[in-house]
Scaffold this motif. Structure first.
Motif, PDB file in Angstrom:
ATOM      1  N   ILE A 122       5.541   7.917  -1.154  1.00  0.00           N
ATOM      2  CA  ILE A 122       6.460   6.913  -1.243  1.00  0.00           C
ATOM      3  C   ILE A 122       5.794   5.492  -1.068  1.00  0.00           C
ATOM      4  O   ILE A 122       6.086   4.891  -1.356  1.00  0.00           O
ATOM      5  CB  ILE A 122       8.327   7.350  -0.985  1.00  0.00           C
ATOM      6  N   GLY A 123       5.343   5.786   0.777  1.00  0.00           N
ATOM      7  CA  GLY A 123       4.613   4.338   0.697  1.00  0.00           C
ATOM      8  C   GLY A 123       3.066   4.274   0.082  1.00  0.00           C
ATOM      9  O   GLY A 123       3.447   3.067   0.051  1.00  0.00           O
ATOM     10  N   LEU A 126       4.530   1.742  -2.649  1.00  0.00           N
ATOM     11  CA  LEU A 126       5.263   0.308  -1.799  1.00  0.00           C
ATOM     12  C   LEU A 126       3.933  -0.305  -1.100  1.00  0.00           C
ATOM     13  O   LEU A 126       4.460  -1.663  -1.606  1.00  0.00           O
ATOM     14  CB  LEU A 126       6.140   1.097  -1.017  1.00  0.00           C
ATOM     15  N   ILE A 130       4.084  -4.419  -2.417  1.00  0.00           N
ATOM     16  CA  ILE A 130       4.375  -5.225  -1.257  1.00  0.00           C
ATOM     17  C   ILE A 130       2.410  -5.953  -0.997  1.00  0.00           C
ATOM     18  O   ILE A 130       2.367  -7.373  -1.258  1.00  0.00           O
ATOM     19  CB  ILE A 130       4.179  -4.970   0.412  1.00  0.00           C
ATOM     20  N   LEU A 207       6.255   1.172   7.194  1.00  0.00           N
ATOM     21  CA  LEU A 207       6.277   2.494   6.367  1.00  0.00           C
ATOM     22  C   LEU A 207       6.250   3.500   6.938  1.00  0.00           C
ATOM     23  O   LEU A 207       7.184   4.687   6.312  1.00  0.00           O
ATOM     24  CB  LEU A 207       6.073   2.010   4.840  1.00  0.00           C
TER      25      LEU A 207
END
Length: 232
Positions: A122-123, A126, A130, A207
């Motif tokens: 997931i990180g 993300l 970002i 995160l």
């Protein structure tokens, strides 16, 4: 479909670019002359030019060693990944059998590993989003054309080992410098180093802590040990 659209966007953007080595060399010479005039001394003296071959040899040796290590790591990773995907149940069972822990501790290790893998799955996307957003703001701020395209490329480059996003914003900043736009060129390079690169470190800690409850020190040690061992 999104990747196809991105590919067409990249092709459309770069298809109109013509590379003129003489023009590039002329801009480099103009930039060096301007820099020497501002600094008040010559950069390309005979002594400095004589040191270039030696430095180039050292760089090539280090690069060759890094490429060799990276290639070996990739081969090992692909080899292990094949068996992890092809016979994942047997692979997991074998790992559990060779772990020198009690069964309850093995279960804890398995659960923690699952959380870490989930956090990275997931990180990483993300983090790409970002950094892409911060890069887009920087490109707009410093007057970079096709800012959205370069921001998307910056987001995708976050998964590259060692170089990461620098492979995108560094050439753009150098291009601005060579075109004579020193303020935006230096500004973009500083923005890329401190903001685009810095947000990666800060957001990664947050995160990992949020998704898998990983202490920041573990993330720091993972980065420090992971870079020399795995290249990322």
């Amino acid at each position: 479909i999104p990747l196809t659209g991105l590919a067409f966007l990249v092709i459309d953007t770069f298809s109109g670019i013509t590379i003129d080595p003489e023009a590039i060399l002329a801009k480099v010479n103009d930039f060096v002359d301007s820099l020497e005039e501002r600094l008040g001394f010559n950069i390309f003296t005979p002594e400095n030019l004589a040191a270039i071959p030696r430095a180039g040899t050292n760089i090539l040796q280090a690069l060759g060693s890094s490429v060799y290590s990276f290639a070996i790591n990739v081969i090992v990773i692909l080899f292990v990944l094949y068996y992890m995907l092809f016979s994942n149940d047997e692979f997991e069972k074998s790992i559990r059998e060779i772990l020198p822990f009690k069964e309850e501790n093995k279960q804890i290790v398995a659960e923690e590993t699952r959380l870490i893998i989930q956090a990275n799955a997931i990180g990483i996307p993300l983090m790409a989003i970002i950094q892409g957003v911060f890069a887009y703001m920087g490109y707009l701020l410093f007057g970079v054309e096709s800012a959205l395209l370069y921001a998307i490329l910056t987001a995708f480059s976050t998964i590259l080992p060692l170089v990461g996003t620098t492979i995108v914003w560094t050439p753009i900043g150098i291009g601005l410098l060579l075109s004579g736009d020193y303020v935006n060129g230096i500004g973009l390079l500083l923005y890329g180093f401190f903001i685009i690169g810095g947000v990666d470190n800060v957001a990664r800690f947050l995160l990992q802590k949020k998704l898998a409850d990983i202490h920041p020190l573990i993330t720091v040690f993972g980065v420090l040990i992971g870079i020399p061992m795995f290249g990322f």
